[in-house]
Design a protein around this motif. Structure first.
Motif, PDB file in Angstrom:
ATOM      1  N   HIS A 173       0.923  -1.324  -0.064  1.00  0.00           N
ATOM      2  CA  HIS A 173      -0.304   0.509   0.109  1.00  0.00           C
ATOM      3  C   HIS A 173       1.022   1.075  -0.018  1.00  0.00           C
ATOM      4  O   HIS A 173       2.024   1.395   0.859  1.00  0.00           O
ATOM      5  N   PHE A 174      -0.103   2.043  -0.451  1.00  0.00           N
ATOM      6  CA  PHE A 174       1.267   3.573  -0.642  1.00  0.00           C
ATOM      7  C   PHE A 174       1.106   4.035   0.362  1.00  0.00           C
ATOM      8  O   PHE A 174       0.275   4.734   0.914  1.00  0.00           O
ATOM      9  N   PHE A 175       2.177   5.019   0.489  1.00  0.00           N
ATOM     10  CA  PHE A 175       2.308   5.709   2.034  1.00  0.00           C
ATOM     11  C   PHE A 175       1.990   5.025   3.169  1.00  0.00           C
ATOM     12  O   PHE A 175       1.012   5.671   3.981  1.00  0.00           O
ATOM     13  N   ASN A 176       1.895   3.574   3.355  1.00  0.00           N
ATOM     14  CA  ASN A 176       1.712   2.710   4.275  1.00  0.00           C
ATOM     15  C   ASN A 176       3.392   3.257   5.153  1.00  0.00           C
ATOM     16  O   ASN A 176       4.627   3.021   5.623  1.00  0.00           O
TER      17      ASN A 176
ATOM     18  N   ALA B  81      -2.867   7.513  12.252  1.00  0.00           N
ATOM     19  CA  ALA B  81      -3.325   6.072  12.558  1.00  0.00           C
ATOM     20  C   ALA B  81      -4.153   5.005  11.431  1.00  0.00           C
ATOM     21  O   ALA B  81      -3.819   4.108  11.701  1.00  0.00           O
ATOM     22  N   ASN B  82      -5.087   5.540  10.900  1.00  0.00           N
ATOM     23  CA  ASN B  82      -5.711   4.803   9.661  1.00  0.00           C
ATOM     24  C   ASN B  82      -4.554   4.578   8.613  1.00  0.00           C
ATOM     25  O   ASN B  82      -5.058   3.305   8.250  1.00  0.00           O
ATOM     26  N   ALA B  83      -3.564   5.123   8.630  1.00  0.00           N
ATOM     27  CA  ALA B  83      -2.313   4.277   7.716  1.00  0.00           C
ATOM     28  C   ALA B  83      -1.190   3.852   8.441  1.00  0.00           C
ATOM     29  O   ALA B  83      -1.053   3.489   7.832  1.00  0.00           O
ATOM     30  N   GLY B  84      -1.240   2.679   9.735  1.00  0.00           N
ATOM     31  CA  GLY B  84      -0.592   2.316  10.123  1.00  0.00           C
ATOM     32  C   GLY B  84      -0.496   2.779  11.184  1.00  0.00           C
ATOM     33  O   GLY B  84       0.317   1.748  12.415  1.00  0.00           O
ATOM     34  N   ALA B  85      -0.029   3.642  11.745  1.00  0.00           N
ATOM     35  CA  ALA B  85       1.482   4.102  12.436  1.00  0.00           C
ATOM     36  C   ALA B  85       0.263   4.384  13.971  1.00  0.00           C
ATOM     37  O   ALA B  85      -0.949   3.946  13.997  1.00  0.00           O
ATOM     38  N   THR B  86       1.405   4.106  15.052  1.00  0.00           N
ATOM     39  CA  THR B  86       0.932   4.622  16.658  1.00  0.00           C
ATOM     40  C   THR B  86       1.370   5.940  16.382  1.00  0.00           C
ATOM     41  O   THR B  86       2.186   6.454  16.639  1.00  0.00           O
ATOM     42  N   VAL B  87       0.584   6.881  17.214  1.00  0.00           N
ATOM     43  CA  VAL B  87       0.034   8.012  17.447  1.00  0.00           C
ATOM     44  C   VAL B  87      -0.084   8.633  18.688  1.00  0.00           C
ATOM     45  O   VAL B  87      -0.012   7.646  19.602  1.00  0.00           O
ATOM     46  N   VAL B  88       1.108   8.977  19.453  1.00  0.00           N
ATOM     47  CA  VAL B  88       0.769  10.390  20.268  1.00  0.00           C
ATOM     48  C   VAL B  88       0.299  11.467  19.931  1.00  0.00           C
ATOM     49  O   VAL B  88       1.090  12.122  19.460  1.00  0.00           O
TER      50      VAL B  88
ATOM     51  N   HIS C   9       0.666  13.752   5.484  1.00  0.00           N
ATOM     52  CA  HIS C   9       0.969  12.294   5.936  1.00  0.00           C
ATOM     53  C   HIS C   9       1.705  11.938   4.857  1.00  0.00           C
ATOM     54  O   HIS C   9       2.598  10.651   4.570  1.00  0.00           O
ATOM     55  N   PHE C  10       1.830  12.315   3.402  1.00  0.00           N
ATOM     56  CA  PHE C  10       2.398  12.653   1.632  1.00  0.00           C
ATOM     57  C   PHE C  10       4.100  12.901   2.628  1.00  0.00           C
ATOM     58  O   PHE C  10       4.903  11.975   2.459  1.00  0.00           O
ATOM     59  N   LEU C  11       4.175  13.725   3.526  1.00  0.00           N
ATOM     60  CA  LEU C  11       5.644  14.170   3.402  1.00  0.00           C
ATOM     61  C   LEU C  11       6.317  13.101   5.002  1.00  0.00           C
ATOM     62  O   LEU C  11       7.432  12.825   5.347  1.00  0.00           O
ATOM     63  N   SER C  12       5.510  12.737   5.567  1.00  0.00           N
ATOM     64  CA  SER C  12       6.171  11.347   6.532  1.00  0.00           C
ATOM     65  C   SER C  12       6.181  10.216   6.204  1.00  0.00           C
ATOM     66  O   SER C  12       6.960   9.720   6.729  1.00  0.00           O
ATOM     67  N   ALA C  13       5.588   9.574   4.452  1.00  0.00           N
ATOM     68  CA  ALA C  13       6.048   8.852   4.472  1.00  0.00           C
ATOM     69  C   ALA C  13       6.953   8.222   4.071  1.00  0.00           C
ATOM     70  O   ALA C  13       8.271   8.865   3.478  1.00  0.00           O
ATOM     71  N   PRO C  14       7.811   7.128   3.938  1.00  0.00           N
ATOM     72  CA  PRO C  14       8.680   6.521   3.770  1.00  0.00           C
ATOM     73  C   PRO C  14       8.586   6.588   2.041  1.00  0.00           C
ATOM     74  O   PRO C  14      10.027   6.903   1.213  1.00  0.00           O
ATOM     75  N   ASP C  15       7.749   6.572   1.280  1.00  0.00           N
ATOM     76  CA  ASP C  15       7.840   7.450   0.011  1.00  0.00           C
ATOM     77  C   ASP C  15       8.696   8.790  -1.097  1.00  0.00           C
ATOM     78  O   ASP C  15       8.606   8.247  -1.598  1.00  0.00           O
ATOM     79  N   CYS C  16       8.299   9.132   0.581  1.00  0.00           N
ATOM     80  CA  CYS C  16       8.990  10.839  -0.492  1.00  0.00           C
ATOM     81  C   CYS C  16      10.335  10.317   0.721  1.00  0.00           C
ATOM     82  O   CYS C  16      10.359  12.127   1.031  1.00  0.00           O
ATOM     83  N   ALA C  17      11.208   9.470   0.633  1.00  0.00           N
ATOM     84  CA  ALA C  17      12.436   9.617   1.169  1.00  0.00           C
ATOM     85  C   ALA C  17      13.184  10.648   0.831  1.00  0.00           C
ATOM     86  O   ALA C  17      14.376  11.058   1.805  1.00  0.00           O
ATOM     87  N   PHE C  18      12.481  11.992  -0.110  1.00  0.00           N
ATOM     88  CA  PHE C  18      13.797  12.683  -0.966  1.00  0.00           C
ATOM     89  C   PHE C  18      13.840  13.645  -1.065  1.00  0.00           C
ATOM     90  O   PHE C  18      13.638  14.284  -1.922  1.00  0.00           O
TER      91      PHE C  18
END
Length: 256
Positions: free
Chosen positions: A3-6, A30-37, A220-229
């Motif tokens: 799933h993109f942006f997992n 959270a819906n994308a799978g993260a544990t949130v504080v 979400h976009f900027l947080s995801a590993p998909d956007c690593a650069f």
């Protein structure tokens, strides 16, 4: 296919996470799978638990409080992969000449120093590949009448973002900022802000203000590993506002 942006396995700390953009971001991550504080001044324990995460009462203008937030997040989950510096305030709808030092101090303590404290105390717990997203403002990309203390505090966030991106890049920690126009939140609807909302509804090419969920999507976009650069960038979430005035506003001014 993955799933993109997992965000499975990621731990995200969101300041200002109890309402508005912060709450929408907590739900989305959270819906994308993260544990949130979820961090904030008002109690949101039930909200955080519903998302499968934790709440930590935090005042981002107090460095000790922010340091405690990051330590608790680390103690609970062992790391911090994502930091969203979302806590923000605005005090004073006055001209620059009418603004008081207290207005500047109040805005800078939360909007600017809250970001500094967040970055300073989260990064020791961030593994390689971490992401920091600072919520600045379209007001941090231009001047805005009657908002000098707020504007200046948000311009400072962009400078901090770029500097942190340079300094933390060696650790492969990315730092970016987003710049929304007004968002449909209690802060935007506070007394005194009505003229700003009316202006934006005319001047923004899309003819409206943003929804919290639309801003959360960019975070979400900027947080995801998909956007690593993607690093050291400022992304407008403004309906085209910083591109220029809407055609309706243009025609209104041209006819006056």
């Amino acid at each position: 296919m993955n799933h993109f942006f997992n965000l499975n396995g990621k731990v995200a700390v969101i300041t200002g996470g109890t309402s508005g953009i912060g709450a929408a971001t907590a739900e989305r991550l959270a819906n994308a799978g993260a544990t949130v504080v979820v961090a904030g001044r008002k109690n949101a324990q039930e909200f955080a638990e519903r998302l499968g995460g934790s709440f930590v009462k935090t005042d981002v203008s107090d460095e000790t409080s922010v340091k405690n937030l990051m330590a608790v997040a680390h103690d609970l989950y062992g790391k911090i992969d994502i930091l969203v510096n979302c806590a923000g305030v605005n005090r004073g709808y006055n001209t620059l000449l009418e603004s008081e030092q207290e207005d500047f101090d109040f805005n800078f303590k939360v909007n600017t120093m809250g970001v500094v404290f967040g970055i300073k105390h989260a990064t020791p717990y961030m593994p390689t590949g971490g992401s920091i997203v600072n919520v600045a403002s379209a007001a941090g990309m231009q001047g805005v009448p009657y908002l000098a203390p707020y504007v200046s505090s948000k311009w400072a966030v962009l400078g901090i973002t770029r500097t942190a991106a340079l300094e933390l890049g060696v650790q492969n920690i990315r730092v970016n900022a987003i710049c929304p126009t007004s968002v449909d939140t209690p802060m935007a609807r506070a007394e005194g802000g009505e003229p700003q909302l009316r202006m934006e509804q005319k001047a923004v090419p899309l003819g409206r203000i943003a929804e919290p969920e639309e801003v959360a999507a960019i975070i979400h976009f900027l947080s995801a590993p998909d956007c690593a650069f993607v690093n050291g960038q400022t992304i407008g979430v403004d309906g085209g506002f910083t591109a220029g005035m809407s055609i309706n506003a243009y025609n209104c001014l041209a006819e006056s």
